[in-house]
Design a protein around this motif. Structure first.
Motif, PDB file in Angstrom:
ATOM      1  N   ALA A 107       9.702  28.539  62.975  1.00 38.91           N
ATOM      2  CA  ALA A 107      10.399  27.364  63.691  1.00 38.91           C
ATOM      3  C   ALA A 107      10.648  26.127  62.770  1.00 38.91           C
ATOM      4  CB  ALA A 107       9.236  26.711  64.633  1.00 38.91           C
ATOM      5  N   GLY A 108      10.284  26.320  61.552  1.00 37.01           N
ATOM      6  CA  GLY A 108      10.595  25.196  60.743  1.00 37.01           C
ATOM      7  C   GLY A 108      10.410  23.768  61.085  1.00 37.01           C
ATOM      8  N   ASP A 109      11.305  23.033  60.877  1.00 30.58           N
ATOM      9  CA  ASP A 109      11.364  21.467  61.377  1.00 30.58           C
ATOM     10  C   ASP A 109      11.750  21.285  62.770  1.00 30.58           C
ATOM     11  OD1 ASP A 109      10.125  20.970  58.931  1.00 30.58           O
ATOM     12  OD2 ASP A 109      11.991  20.637  58.018  1.00 30.58           O
ATOM     13  N   ASP A 110      11.993  22.398  63.482  1.00 32.15           N
ATOM     14  CA  ASP A 110      12.847  22.205  64.675  1.00 32.15           C
ATOM     15  C   ASP A 110      11.524  21.774  65.782  1.00 32.15           C
ATOM     16  OD1 ASP A 110      13.622  22.688  67.686  1.00 32.15           O
ATOM     17  OD2 ASP A 110      15.248  24.022  66.665  1.00 32.15           O
ATOM     18  N   PRO A 111      11.754  20.485  66.191  1.00 28.50           N
ATOM     19  CA  PRO A 111      10.925  19.692  67.235  1.00 28.50           C
ATOM     20  C   PRO A 111      10.686  20.337  68.547  1.00 28.50           C
ATOM     21  CG  PRO A 111      12.627  18.439  66.972  1.00 28.50           C
ATOM     22  CD  PRO A 111      12.821  19.483  65.956  1.00 28.50           C
ATOM     23  N   ASP A 112      11.774  20.929  69.052  1.00 24.26           N
ATOM     24  CA  ASP A 112      11.671  21.580  70.259  1.00 24.26           C
ATOM     25  C   ASP A 112      10.903  22.924  70.122  1.00 24.26           C
ATOM     26  OD1 ASP A 112      13.162  19.604  71.675  1.00 24.26           O
ATOM     27  OD2 ASP A 112      15.086  20.567  71.279  1.00 24.26           O
ATOM     28  N   LEU A 113      11.081  23.616  69.040  1.00 25.33           N
ATOM     29  CA  LEU A 113      10.434  25.039  68.763  1.00 25.33           C
ATOM     30  C   LEU A 113       8.937  24.416  68.621  1.00 25.33           C
ATOM     31  CD1 LEU A 113      12.856  27.264  67.141  1.00 25.33           C
ATOM     32  CD2 LEU A 113      12.252  27.220  69.389  1.00 25.33           C
ATOM     33  N   GLN A 114       8.702  23.607  67.853  1.00 24.75           N
ATOM     34  CA  GLN A 114       7.279  23.307  67.449  1.00 24.75           C
ATOM     35  C   GLN A 114       6.655  22.932  68.560  1.00 24.75           C
ATOM     36  OE1 GLN A 114       5.748  23.728  64.836  1.00 24.75           O
ATOM     37  NE2 GLN A 114       7.271  24.102  63.117  1.00 24.75           N
ATOM     38  N   ASP A 115       7.092  22.003  69.620  1.00 23.59           N
ATOM     39  CA  ASP A 115       6.200  21.567  70.856  1.00 23.59           C
ATOM     40  C   ASP A 115       6.222  22.937  71.482  1.00 23.59           C
ATOM     41  OD1 ASP A 115       6.546  19.241  70.171  1.00 23.59           O
ATOM     42  OD2 ASP A 115       8.209  18.462  71.606  1.00 23.59           O
ATOM     43  N   LEU A 116       6.827  23.740  71.845  1.00 19.79           N
ATOM     44  CA  LEU A 116       6.729  25.185  72.409  1.00 19.79           C
ATOM     45  C   LEU A 116       5.530  25.923  71.986  1.00 19.79           C
ATOM     46  CD1 LEU A 116      10.251  26.684  73.091  1.00 19.79           C
ATOM     47  CD2 LEU A 116       8.643  25.667  74.758  1.00 19.79           C
ATOM     48  N   ILE A 117       5.449  25.842  70.711  1.00 19.21           N
ATOM     49  CA  ILE A 117       4.486  26.698  70.031  1.00 19.21           C
ATOM     50  C   ILE A 117       3.266  25.885  70.073  1.00 19.21           C
ATOM     51  CG2 ILE A 117       3.761  27.486  67.698  1.00 19.21           C
ATOM     52  CD1 ILE A 117       6.471  28.037  67.080  1.00 19.21           C
ATOM     53  N   TRP A 118       3.325  24.583  70.098  1.00 20.51           N
ATOM     54  CA  TRP A 118       1.980  23.822  70.014  1.00 20.51           C
ATOM     55  C   TRP A 118       1.251  23.784  71.609  1.00 20.51           C
ATOM     56  CZ3 TRP A 118       0.021  20.131  73.388  1.00 20.51           C
ATOM     57  CH2 TRP A 118      -1.074  19.414  72.818  1.00 20.51           C
ATOM     58  N   ASP A 119       2.137  23.981  72.695  1.00 15.26           N
ATOM     59  CA  ASP A 119       1.526  24.205  74.175  1.00 15.26           C
ATOM     60  C   ASP A 119       1.055  25.371  74.174  1.00 15.26           C
ATOM     61  OD1 ASP A 119       2.869  21.888  74.983  1.00 15.26           O
ATOM     62  OD2 ASP A 119       4.812  22.691  75.556  1.00 15.26           O
ATOM     63  N   LEU A 120       1.674  26.599  73.630  1.00 20.95           N
ATOM     64  CA  LEU A 120       0.937  27.853  73.530  1.00 20.95           C
ATOM     65  C   LEU A 120      -0.561  27.716  72.929  1.00 20.95           C
ATOM     66  CD1 LEU A 120       3.572  30.276  72.649  1.00 20.95           C
ATOM     67  CD2 LEU A 120       2.658  30.073  74.643  1.00 20.95           C
ATOM     68  N   ASP A 121      -0.641  27.199  71.918  1.00 17.09           N
ATOM     69  CA  ASP A 121      -1.872  27.038  70.966  1.00 17.09           C
ATOM     70  C   ASP A 121      -2.937  26.276  71.839  1.00 17.09           C
ATOM     71  OD1 ASP A 121      -3.536  27.556  69.029  1.00 17.09           O
ATOM     72  OD2 ASP A 121      -2.757  25.993  67.669  1.00 17.09           O
ATOM     73  N   ALA A 122      -2.125  25.259  72.560  1.00 17.54           N
ATOM     74  CA  ALA A 122      -3.167  24.150  73.214  1.00 17.54           C
ATOM     75  C   ALA A 122      -3.841  24.741  74.362  1.00 17.54           C
ATOM     76  CB  ALA A 122      -2.429  23.118  73.635  1.00 17.54           C
ATOM     77  N   GLN A 123      -3.247  26.084  74.875  1.00 14.80           N
ATOM     78  CA  GLN A 123      -3.585  26.712  76.313  1.00 14.80           C
ATOM     79  C   GLN A 123      -5.242  26.710  76.096  1.00 14.80           C
ATOM     80  OE1 GLN A 123      -1.258  30.002  76.750  1.00 14.80           O
ATOM     81  NE2 GLN A 123       0.396  29.020  77.801  1.00 14.80           N
ATOM     82  N   LEU A 124      -5.758  26.229  77.339  1.00 16.42           N
ATOM     83  CA  LEU A 124      -7.340  26.255  77.319  1.00 16.42           C
ATOM     84  C   LEU A 124      -7.641  27.794  77.537  1.00 16.42           C
ATOM     85  CD1 LEU A 124      -8.483  22.951  78.948  1.00 16.42           C
ATOM     86  CD2 LEU A 124      -8.277  23.572  76.789  1.00 16.42           C
TER      87      LEU A 124
END
Length: 222
Positions: A107-124
Protein backbone atom coordinates in the motif's frame (compact mmCIF):
# COMPACT_ATOMS: atom_id res chain seq x y z
CA UNK A 1 -21.94 -30.77 6.21
CA UNK A 2 -20.76 -31.98 9.60
CA UNK A 3 -23.25 -31.72 12.42
CA UNK A 4 -21.38 -33.49 15.22
CA UNK A 5 -20.66 -37.05 16.16
CA UNK A 6 -24.39 -37.79 16.58
CA UNK A 7 -24.74 -38.10 12.79
CA UNK A 8 -21.98 -40.72 12.69
CA UNK A 9 -23.76 -42.75 15.37
CA UNK A 10 -27.09 -42.49 13.51
CA UNK A 11 -25.60 -43.57 10.21
CA UNK A 12 -24.06 -46.71 11.71
CA UNK A 13 -27.57 -47.93 12.60
CA UNK A 14 -29.16 -47.29 9.21
CA UNK A 15 -30.00 -50.20 6.86
CA UNK A 16 -28.61 -50.47 3.36
CA UNK A 17 -30.14 -47.96 0.95
CA UNK A 18 -31.31 -48.23 -2.63
CA UNK A 19 -28.80 -48.67 -5.42
CA UNK A 20 -27.42 -45.70 -7.31
CA UNK A 21 -25.20 -42.77 -6.38
CA UNK A 22 -26.14 -41.01 -3.17
CA UNK A 23 -26.58 -37.71 -4.95
CA UNK A 24 -29.54 -35.37 -5.13
CA UNK A 25 -30.88 -34.17 -8.47
CA UNK A 26 -29.49 -30.67 -8.04
CA UNK A 27 -27.22 -28.70 -5.71
CA UNK A 28 -28.86 -26.27 -3.33
CA UNK A 29 -27.87 -23.19 -1.41
CA UNK A 30 -25.66 -20.19 -1.89
CA UNK A 31 -21.89 -20.03 -1.45
CA UNK A 32 -20.90 -21.41 1.95
CA UNK A 33 -17.88 -21.07 4.21
CA UNK A 34 -15.68 -23.58 2.36
CA UNK A 35 -16.37 -21.84 -0.94
CA UNK A 36 -15.42 -18.56 0.69
CA UNK A 37 -12.11 -19.94 1.96
CA UNK A 38 -11.23 -21.40 -1.44
CA UNK A 39 -12.10 -18.08 -3.10
CA UNK A 40 -9.98 -16.22 -0.53
CA UNK A 41 -7.03 -18.52 -1.20
CA UNK A 42 -7.30 -18.12 -4.99
CA UNK A 43 -7.64 -14.35 -4.70
CA UNK A 44 -4.67 -14.15 -2.35
CA UNK A 45 -2.49 -16.16 -4.73
CA UNK A 46 -3.46 -13.87 -7.61
CA UNK A 47 -2.70 -10.80 -5.49
CA UNK A 48 0.72 -12.12 -4.49
CA UNK A 49 1.60 -13.04 -8.07
CA UNK A 50 0.59 -9.64 -9.47
CA UNK A 51 1.49 -7.46 -6.48
CA UNK A 52 -2.11 -6.19 -6.42
CA UNK A 53 -2.83 -4.90 -2.92
CA UNK A 54 -6.57 -4.59 -3.62
CA UNK A 55 -6.80 -8.31 -4.34
CA UNK A 56 -4.81 -9.10 -1.22
CA UNK A 57 -7.07 -6.92 0.94
CA UNK A 58 -10.15 -8.61 -0.56
CA UNK A 59 -8.65 -12.04 0.21
CA UNK A 60 -7.89 -11.06 3.79
CA UNK A 61 -11.45 -9.82 4.29
CA UNK A 62 -12.91 -13.05 2.91
CA UNK A 63 -10.65 -15.31 4.98
CA UNK A 64 -11.06 -13.41 8.23
CA UNK A 65 -14.83 -13.66 7.99
CA UNK A 66 -14.61 -17.45 8.51
CA UNK A 67 -13.78 -19.14 11.83
CA UNK A 68 -12.11 -22.55 11.53
CA UNK A 69 -12.77 -25.50 13.85
CA UNK A 70 -11.45 -29.09 13.95
CA UNK A 71 -13.56 -31.77 12.23
CA UNK A 72 -13.89 -34.62 14.78
CA UNK A 73 -16.50 -36.38 12.65
CA UNK A 74 -14.00 -36.86 9.80
CA UNK A 75 -12.04 -40.11 10.11
CA UNK A 76 -8.81 -40.72 8.26
CA UNK A 77 -8.78 -44.27 6.86
CA UNK A 78 -5.83 -46.65 6.83
CA UNK A 79 -3.00 -46.06 9.26
CA UNK A 80 -4.00 -45.30 12.85
CA UNK A 81 -1.20 -42.78 13.36
CA UNK A 82 -2.22 -39.23 12.40
CA UNK A 83 -0.53 -37.74 9.35
CA UNK A 84 2.29 -35.26 9.70
CA UNK A 85 0.49 -32.03 8.93
CA UNK A 86 3.47 -29.71 9.39
CA UNK A 87 3.78 -28.99 5.67
CA UNK A 88 0.18 -27.76 5.53
CA UNK A 89 1.11 -24.89 7.83
CA UNK A 90 3.35 -23.52 5.06
CA UNK A 91 0.32 -22.67 2.92
CA UNK A 92 0.18 -18.88 2.36
CA UNK A 93 -2.71 -17.88 4.62
CA UNK A 94 -4.78 -14.77 3.76
CA UNK A 95 -6.07 -14.70 7.35
CA UNK A 96 -2.55 -14.40 8.81
CA UNK A 97 -0.62 -11.44 10.17
CA UNK A 98 1.87 -12.02 7.35
CA UNK A 99 -0.84 -11.22 4.81
CA UNK A 100 -1.56 -7.91 6.58
CA UNK A 101 2.13 -7.03 6.60
CA UNK A 102 2.41 -7.72 2.87
CA UNK A 103 -0.66 -5.56 2.23
CA UNK A 104 0.79 -2.67 4.28
CA UNK A 105 4.07 -2.81 2.39
CA UNK A 106 2.33 -2.83 -1.01
CA UNK A 107 0.00 0.00 0.00
CA UNK A 108 2.96 2.33 0.52
CA UNK A 109 1.85 5.87 1.37
CA UNK A 110 -1.62 5.58 -0.16
CA UNK A 111 -3.90 6.83 2.65
CA UNK A 112 -7.05 5.13 1.34
CA UNK A 113 -5.39 1.72 1.13
CA UNK A 114 -3.76 2.16 4.52
CA UNK A 115 -7.18 2.96 6.01
CA UNK A 116 -8.63 -0.23 4.51
CA UNK A 117 -5.83 -2.29 5.99
CA UNK A 118 -6.13 -0.57 9.36
CA UNK A 119 -9.84 -1.41 9.43
CA UNK A 120 -9.03 -5.08 8.83
CA UNK A 121 -6.38 -5.09 11.54
CA UNK A 122 -8.72 -3.35 14.00
CA UNK A 123 -11.52 -5.90 13.68
CA UNK A 124 -12.30 -7.30 17.10
CA UNK A 125 -12.16 -11.10 17.55
CA UNK A 126 -15.41 -12.86 18.26
CA UNK A 127 -17.45 -10.79 15.82
CA UNK A 128 -20.00 -12.24 13.38
CA UNK A 129 -18.47 -14.85 11.12
CA UNK A 130 -19.17 -18.02 9.21
CA UNK A 131 -17.92 -21.35 10.56
CA UNK A 132 -15.89 -23.97 8.71
CA UNK A 133 -14.18 -27.21 9.67
CA UNK A 134 -10.69 -28.33 8.74
CA UNK A 135 -8.32 -31.30 8.69
CA UNK A 136 -4.69 -31.29 7.59
CA UNK A 137 -2.34 -33.84 6.13
CA UNK A 138 0.88 -34.47 4.26
CA UNK A 139 1.48 -36.84 1.35
CA UNK A 140 4.57 -38.23 -0.32
CA UNK A 141 4.81 -38.33 -4.10
CA UNK A 142 2.12 -40.64 -5.49
CA UNK A 143 0.46 -41.17 -2.10
CA UNK A 144 -3.21 -40.65 -1.22
CA UNK A 145 -5.29 -40.07 1.92
CA UNK A 146 -8.88 -41.24 2.34
CA UNK A 147 -11.20 -39.46 4.79
CA UNK A 148 -14.56 -40.96 5.86
CA UNK A 149 -17.02 -38.08 6.16
CA UNK A 150 -20.69 -38.16 7.27
CA UNK A 151 -23.03 -35.92 5.26
CA UNK A 152 -26.74 -35.08 5.57
CA UNK A 153 -29.31 -35.86 2.89
CA UNK A 154 -30.64 -32.89 0.89
CA UNK A 155 -28.13 -30.55 2.53
CA UNK A 156 -25.41 -29.15 0.28
CA UNK A 157 -21.93 -29.90 1.58
CA UNK A 158 -18.82 -28.08 0.40
CA UNK A 159 -15.38 -29.66 0.61
CA UNK A 160 -12.37 -27.62 -0.48
CA UNK A 161 -8.78 -28.74 -0.99
CA UNK A 162 -5.97 -26.23 -0.41
CA UNK A 163 -2.46 -27.42 -1.12
CA UNK A 164 0.78 -26.12 0.35
CA UNK A 165 3.15 -25.37 -2.50
CA UNK A 166 3.14 -25.89 -6.25
CA UNK A 167 2.61 -29.64 -6.32
CA UNK A 168 -0.61 -30.86 -8.03
CA UNK A 169 -3.22 -32.49 -5.78
CA UNK A 170 -6.34 -34.33 -6.90
CA UNK A 171 -9.68 -34.33 -5.05
CA UNK A 172 -12.34 -37.03 -5.49
CA UNK A 173 -15.45 -37.92 -3.48
CA UNK A 174 -17.31 -41.25 -3.51
CA UNK A 175 -20.49 -42.31 -1.75
CA UNK A 176 -20.82 -45.34 0.55
CA UNK A 177 -21.14 -47.71 -2.41
CA UNK A 178 -18.02 -46.41 -4.17
CA UNK A 179 -19.96 -44.38 -6.74
CA UNK A 180 -18.12 -41.13 -7.67
CA UNK A 181 -20.08 -37.96 -6.89
CA UNK A 182 -17.39 -35.33 -7.48
CA UNK A 183 -13.92 -35.23 -9.02
CA UNK A 184 -11.44 -32.41 -9.58
CA UNK A 185 -8.35 -32.84 -11.79
CA UNK A 186 -4.94 -32.58 -10.17
CA UNK A 187 -4.06 -28.94 -9.65
CA UNK A 188 -1.75 -26.77 -7.59
CA UNK A 189 -4.62 -24.30 -7.15
CA UNK A 190 -7.35 -24.68 -4.50
CA UNK A 191 -10.33 -26.71 -5.73
CA UNK A 192 -13.88 -27.19 -4.43
CA UNK A 193 -16.56 -29.87 -4.54
CA UNK A 194 -20.23 -29.10 -3.80
CA UNK A 195 -22.22 -32.26 -3.08
CA UNK A 196 -25.91 -32.58 -2.16
CA UNK A 197 -26.60 -36.15 -0.98
CA UNK A 198 -30.03 -37.64 -1.57
CA UNK A 199 -29.91 -39.24 1.89
CA UNK A 200 -27.75 -39.35 5.00
CA UNK A 201 -24.59 -41.33 4.40
CA UNK A 202 -20.84 -41.71 4.70
CA UNK A 203 -18.64 -40.42 1.88
CA UNK A 204 -14.97 -41.09 1.13
CA UNK A 205 -12.96 -37.96 0.34
CA UNK A 206 -9.65 -38.80 -1.35
CA UNK A 207 -6.67 -36.48 -1.69
CA UNK A 208 -3.94 -37.72 -4.04
CA UNK A 209 -0.50 -36.20 -4.57
CA UNK A 210 0.27 -36.55 -8.27
CA UNK A 211 3.48 -34.54 -8.00
CA UNK A 212 7.08 -35.64 -7.54
CA UNK A 213 7.62 -34.16 -4.04
CA UNK A 214 6.03 -34.28 -0.60
CA UNK A 215 2.99 -32.03 -0.35
CA UNK A 216 0.96 -30.75 2.58
CA UNK A 217 -2.74 -29.97 2.27
CA UNK A 218 -5.79 -28.64 4.08
CA UNK A 219 -9.32 -29.99 3.61
CA UNK A 220 -12.04 -27.51 4.59
CA UNK A 221 -15.77 -28.12 4.88
CA UNK A 222 -18.85 -26.08 5.64
Amino acid sequence: MWRGLSLSILLMALPAQAEGPNLSAMAKGAMGSASQLVLAQRTYAQGLASGDVVLIVAAIRLARAVTLYPAPGWQRMGEVAPPDASAASKTPDPASETALTIARNLAGDDPDLQDLIWDLDAQLPGGPSKAAIEVRGQLGAGQADDWRVPLFGEVTAEIGLIGAGADPLQLTIQDETGEPVCSRPASAEPVLCRVTPARNGFFIVTVRNTGSRDAGYRLVGN
